[in-house]
Enzyme design. Structure first.
Site, PDB file in Angstrom:
ATOM      1  N   GLN A  70       0.627  -6.999   0.781  1.00  0.00           N
ATOM      2  CA  GLN A  70      -0.089  -6.344  -0.312  1.00  0.00           C
ATOM      3  C   GLN A  70       0.419  -6.783  -1.683  1.00  0.00           C
ATOM      4  OE1 GLN A  70      -0.150  -1.960   0.955  1.00  0.00           O
ATOM      5  NE2 GLN A  70      -1.987  -2.141  -0.268  1.00  0.00           N
ATOM      6  N   HIS A  71      -0.391  -6.537  -2.682  1.00  0.00           N
ATOM      7  CA  HIS A  71      -0.021  -6.546  -4.106  1.00  0.00           C
ATOM      8  C   HIS A  71       0.135  -7.920  -4.749  1.00  0.00           C
ATOM      9  CE1 HIS A  71       0.764  -2.321  -3.447  1.00  0.00           C
ATOM     10  NE2 HIS A  71       1.871  -2.542  -2.772  1.00  0.00           N
ATOM     11  N   ASP A 239      -1.216  -5.336   4.745  1.00  0.00           N
ATOM     12  CA  ASP A 239      -0.435  -5.363   5.973  1.00  0.00           C
ATOM     13  C   ASP A 239      -0.262  -3.995   6.614  1.00  0.00           C
ATOM     14  OD1 ASP A 239       1.199  -4.570   3.865  1.00  0.00           O
ATOM     15  OD2 ASP A 239       2.687  -6.144   4.165  1.00  0.00           O
TER      16      ASP A 239
END
Length: 471
Positions: A70-71, A239
């Site tokens: 992520q991110h 994830d």
């Protein structure tokens, strides 16, 4: 019929090929990612193609989907080129940028608008860092994607001119609810991007990926190396949301994952908004919500203490179980790399309570496991503080495979501990998405259980950990 799921994680890319009807794993492949907190996305693409080859290719596969870390900030210019290396979730240089965004909008307003209060991990803070520190790069940004978005885009045949069959069509970028909810400029409640927050972060508007529904296809693959043309491509996921799908997590389950990072998350039927910033109110990959806390320090805490003691993980566990609960008063605060929850990006790890009696290999081994688990248990309590019911804890990730970790978890958490068989649950969940996009129905594949422990909490463990908490 076969489907494939991909886990493009911080450390590596894993590909699982599963049988559609049973979910049985037919074959798998893996390739490494570079180390570091910023990475050229081309390395992910190369690793994906390598992992597909090592998994025997996709010629007999009907659909695939990508779960990803992520991110991470992937910024593209108008020609589809990557402007600079992607900043990963665990890059904390944007901590001050997060503080500036909170100061400008207020924590309460940000939690209301996006479900979360941003920390250094979130994409918006990385864009603000880019605007402040590399304005020449920020000015060139035409589109912003996350790691799984960019890989899906490449699978569909898009990319920089000369490197992809279909060229740089930025409007073809797609994402899903779970990953969009980790940007700090998309709302799980409304399902819409908050363009004002994007502009406040980056300095101008940009193309953002279209957010797909849980069963929606991003399109079909273009032929590229070991990837044949015409495979259905699922929406992908962050994830943790992909892992929830792979585990078959339901309401009443709290998942505690002990990997590179530590995470605690639960599936809920309503969004969570926490103005304190402790709990991130993410969306899940199945149309519900996924309140989550994350820690930067998880399995690598055990790696570090095992190195200090000169033992492997099995011996670390044996030493820990030879010590009494509470480690004789020895407490390890495991902030080896700063921390995200609590938000202490510049903190360091600390040992408290050393005495001649507890300065032993056994007590240090147990203090490492207890300290790591206590940090996660604080997050467990924070999630339950928002009305989440915890009927059982699903303990997963590499760190969970040590029997001592599961046993000690039963002393730290006040809910039954269930340890599923070791598996690549992010890739497994991505394969669930692939099957869902292909057939229109979400499969209910079985998950095998390796161990279970009844709750046996020993309050002194968490009490002494809390006594040394950093304010």
């Amino acid at each position: 019929m076969l489907v494939a799921g991909v886990d493009s994680s911080t450390q590596s890319c894993k590909v699982l090929v599963r049988e559609l009807e049973s979910g049985e794993i037919v074959r798998e492949g893996r390739a490494s990612h570079p180390e570091g907190t910023e990475v050229d996305p081309a390395a992910w693409w190369g690793a994906l193609l390598e992992a597909i080859e090592r998994a025997g290719g996709l010629d007999d596969v009907a659909a695939l989907s990508i779960g990803g870390q992520q991110h991470g900030m992937v910024v593209l210019d108008e020609h589809g080129g990557v402007i600079r290396n992607a900043l990963l979730w665990n890059d904390t240089r944007s901590a001050a940028a997060a503080d500036r965004l909170i100061a400008e909008f207020g924590a309460e307003a940000l939690a209301e608008r996006t479900g979360s209060v941003p920390v250094a991990s979130f994409t918006a803070t990385k864009l603000r860092w880019l605007r402040d520190h590399e304005p020449e790069h920020a000015a060139r940004v035409a589109a912003v994607a996350l790691p799984h978005d960019w890989l899906t885009w490449r699978l569909l045949g898009y990319g920089p001119a000369g490197e992809s069959p279909l060229g740089p069509e930025l409007g073809a970028l797609t994402t899903d609810r779970s990953d969009a909810s980790g940007t700090s400029y998309w709302s799980p409640s409304t399902g819409e991007y908050d363009r004002d927050l994007l502009v406040a972060a980056l300095g101008h508007d940009a193309v953002l990926p279209r957010v797909l529904g849980p069963a929606e296809s991003a399109g079909a693959t273009a032929a590229h190396g070991p990837v044949p043309a015409g495979l259905v491509v699922g929406p992908g996921a962050g994830d943790n949301a992909a892992a929830a799908l792979g585990l078959g997590a339901r309401q009443g389950d709290v998942v505690v994952s002990i990997g590179t990072s530590g995470t605690v998350f639960a599936v809920t039927d309503r969004p969570v908004r926490d103005a304190s910033g402790t709990v991130a109110g993410f969306a899940d990959a199945a149309g519900a919500f996924l309140p989550l806390i994350a820690t930067l320090n998880a399995a690598r805490v055990l790696d570090a203490i095992a190195r200090v003691l000169g033992v492997d993980h099995d011996e670390l566990g044996r030493l820990a179980l030879d010590a009494a609960p509470g480690s004789g008063g020895l407490v390890l605060q495991p902030y080896f790399e700063g921390e995200r929850t609590p938000n202490l990006p510049h903190a360091t790890g600390t040992l408290y309570g050393l005495t001649l009696a507890n300065t032993t290999r056994e007590d240090l081994a147990r203090a490492a496991i207890e300290g790591m688990l206590c940090g996660l248990a604080d997050g467990f309590d924070a999630i339950r503080g928002h009305g989440v019911t915890a009927e059982r804890v699903l303990l997963v990730g590499g760190g969970a495979q040590n029997p001592a970790v599961a046993r000690i978890a039963s002393h730290v958490f006040d809910a039954p501990i269930v340890v599923p068989e070791p598996g690549e649950y992010v890739a497994a969940g991505a394969a669930v998405q692939a099957a869902w996009a292909l057939t229109g129905e979400c499969p209910a594949w079985p998950v095998a259980i390796a161990a279970a422990h009844e709750a046996d909490p020993i309050p002194a463990i968490r009490e002494q950990y809390a006594a040394h908490a950093i304010a």
